[in-house]
Design an enzyme around this catalytic site. Structure first.
Site, PDB file in Angstrom:
ATOM      1  CG  ASP A   1      -0.032   0.418   2.575  1.00  0.00           C
ATOM      2  OD1 ASP A   1       0.585  -0.445   2.973  1.00  0.00           O
ATOM      3  OD2 ASP A   1      -0.587   1.531   2.956  1.00  0.00           O
TER       4      ASP A   1
ATOM      5  CG  ASP B   1       3.898  -0.785   4.799  1.00  0.00           C
ATOM      6  OD1 ASP B   1       3.272  -0.930   3.628  1.00  0.00           O
ATOM      7  OD2 ASP B   1       2.920  -0.137   5.746  1.00  0.00           O
TER       8      ASP B   1
ATOM      9  CE1 TYR C   1      -4.262   2.454   4.678  1.00  0.00           C
ATOM     10  CE2 TYR C   1      -2.922   0.829   5.402  1.00  0.00           C
ATOM     11  CZ  TYR C   1      -3.238   1.940   5.020  1.00  0.00           C
ATOM     12  OH  TYR C   1      -1.944   2.522   4.208  1.00  0.00           O
TER      13      TYR C   1
ATOM     14  CD  GLU D   1       4.378   5.125   4.565  1.00  0.00           C
ATOM     15  OE1 GLU D   1       4.481   4.039   4.575  1.00  0.00           O
ATOM     16  OE2 GLU D   1       3.956   5.571   5.658  1.00  0.00           O
TER      17      GLU D   1
END
Length: 461
Positions: A66, A69, A217, A438
């Site tokens: 996603d 990571d 999430y 990120e």
């Protein structure tokens, strides 16, 4: 103002939207998991996660990481695919040769989701232990952290992740309808069955899988919006009145829920504004002015900086800003909705009324979306030397010196949009500040549509 790894260059007085579109789609190749194809253009990435799902006897190879990571979080991944598909459906005519690459990016996700939903009564929601993964700074090609698959089922439901996957499959079926009818039908059939599962066995994966999906999430807005979102896409894909009836009947319940205030929100967690805009096209054609259209208009009025009911902040430089991290996700998703709704309004000769005396033409929505235009990003694969430069394995903590380094990332994650600057327009180019540095797939996906639109409309009118 844009948080891309490669800034959108200006050619003369206009931004180079052609190059930006190309790069925003290319970014997804840097996030791929699985066996990479010979056509892979981001060549510093290699095969990874080739045994995902094998420990439970299921092939879960493929899909996307996603962000920075190496976990496959299916909830935001599915939203990314839904938005990529919607971008192609609305603005694919402007993408030129990049449309084929966009379809490839969608298919990489939908092929994976077909695997994740291949066993009736089970939907795989995630692959990879996020706690172990986040402790390590490793290339995806070197992962030795647990690749645990996490699933929801009839006994342990997860309506939000299941419904979002159904939405992604339904939207994507429309993308492939003319170019691969058989594949399109496969996606649509699976979307129907996954939606039926999500609706029949209602419950949040926060409860079922809380220790592994939260705080990464968590579904903060409830799963009802995902059920309506999936039904709306199934209505668009099938034209079956039963799906529209489902949305209408259940929308009243949602409007009286604790999450009713989310009507002006849109993103991987909250779908309310997206539902209203998506259905508005059909309602405008039918001449209806009830239910979803007023909420879609209200969404616009919460965004426009001059509106008396504005609910977003703007930085001094003009960037939309909402509370929380990774602010560019708001700038890209909300800009996308403004462009799509402007298109629908223009086709129906409608304007939006904000307050008693403010009437907003479609062009104003486009102007606001247009106004939303770093070397050390928070991304494991980009930070660490590629296998070409460092063939030896890098263990769990072997990458820490690279993470702590002040040197630029050795691998350029072309097209990545990072979290972006703060409300003061300040951007700290540091891996430590992941909320700003990120990149994520769900920031990029809606921006593909934004760039495709402005590629064909490069100059303000």
């Amino acid at each position: 103002m844009i948080g891309m790894m490669m800034m959108v260059k200006k050619v003369g007085s206009a931004h180079d939207y052609v190059e930006a579109l190309y790069k925003s789609i290319l970014f997804f190749e840097g996030q791929r998991s699985g066996k990479l194809p010979p056509t892979q253009r981001m060549t510093w990435r290699k095969d990874s996660g080739l045994r995902d799902g094998f420990e439970v006897g299921v092939d879960l190879v493929g899909g996307y990481y996603d962000a920075g990571d190496n976990v496959k979080f299916n909830f935001p991944m599915a939203f990314s695919m839904t938005m990529l598909a919607w971008s192609v459906l609305e603005f694919g005519w402007s993408m030129g040769p990049d449309k084929a690459h966009a379809r490839d990016a969608i298919r990489w996700g939908t092929d994976y989701f077909l695997k994740a939903t291949s066993h009736p009564g089970i939907v795989y929601a995630q692959v990879g232990d996020p706690h172990a993964d986040h402790y390590c700074w490793q290339r995806p090609e070197d992962m030795d952290t647990p690749r645990t698959p996490y699933a929801v089922s009839s006994q342990f439901p997860g309506s939000e992740v299941s419904a979002e996957i159904a939405a992604a499959l339904a939207a994507s079926s429309l993308v492939f309808k003319s170019v691969d009818p058989a594949y399109s039908q496969t996606l649509l059939d699976r979307a129907k069955s996954v939606f039926e599962f999500a609706d029949k066995y209602r419950g949040s994966y926060n409860i079922t899988l809380g220790p592994w999906v939260c705080p990464f999430y968590c579904d903060f807005s409830g799963y009802e919006d995902e059920l309506l979102w999936a039904a709306a896409w199934l209505f668009k894909a099938t034209k079956s009145p039963s799906y529209l009836q489902y949305v209408v009947q259940n929308a009243h319940a949602l409007s009286h829920s604790p999450y009713a205030a989310n009507s002006a929100e849109f993103g991987w967690d909250v779908k309310n504004a997206g539902i209203n805009v998506l259905l508005s096209k059909f309602l405008m054609k039918r001449g209806s002015s009830s239910l979803f259209l007023p909420d879609a208009d209200w969404f616009v009025c919460t965004i426009l900086p001059e509106s008396p009911t504005k609910s977003v902040e703007y930085s001094a430089g003009g960037l939309m800003f909402k509370p929380g991290g990774s602010n560019m996700q708001h700038a890209t998703t909300l800009s996308y909705l403004l462009l799509v709704y402007a298109k629908y309004l223009d086709n129906s000769n409608r304007t939006v009324q904000c307050g008693n005396n403010m009437f907003v033409p479609p062009q104003r929505l486009i102007q606001v979306a247009r106004s939303q235009f770093p070397q050390k990003i928070h991304h494991r694969g980009s930070t660490l030397p590629s296998l070409d430069q460092h063939p030896g394995k890098l263990g769990c903590v072997d990458g820490t010196p690279y993470f702590e380094s002040y040197s630029p990332n050795p691998n350029v994650l072309t097209g990545a949009i990072v979290g972006g600057p703060d409300i003061q327009d300040q951007y700290n180019d540091s891996r430590f500040h992941f909320t700003h540095s990120e990149p994520t797939t769900y920031i990029n996906a809606p921006f593909v549509g934004v760039l495709a639109y402005f590629k064909s409309h490069p100059n303000p009118s």
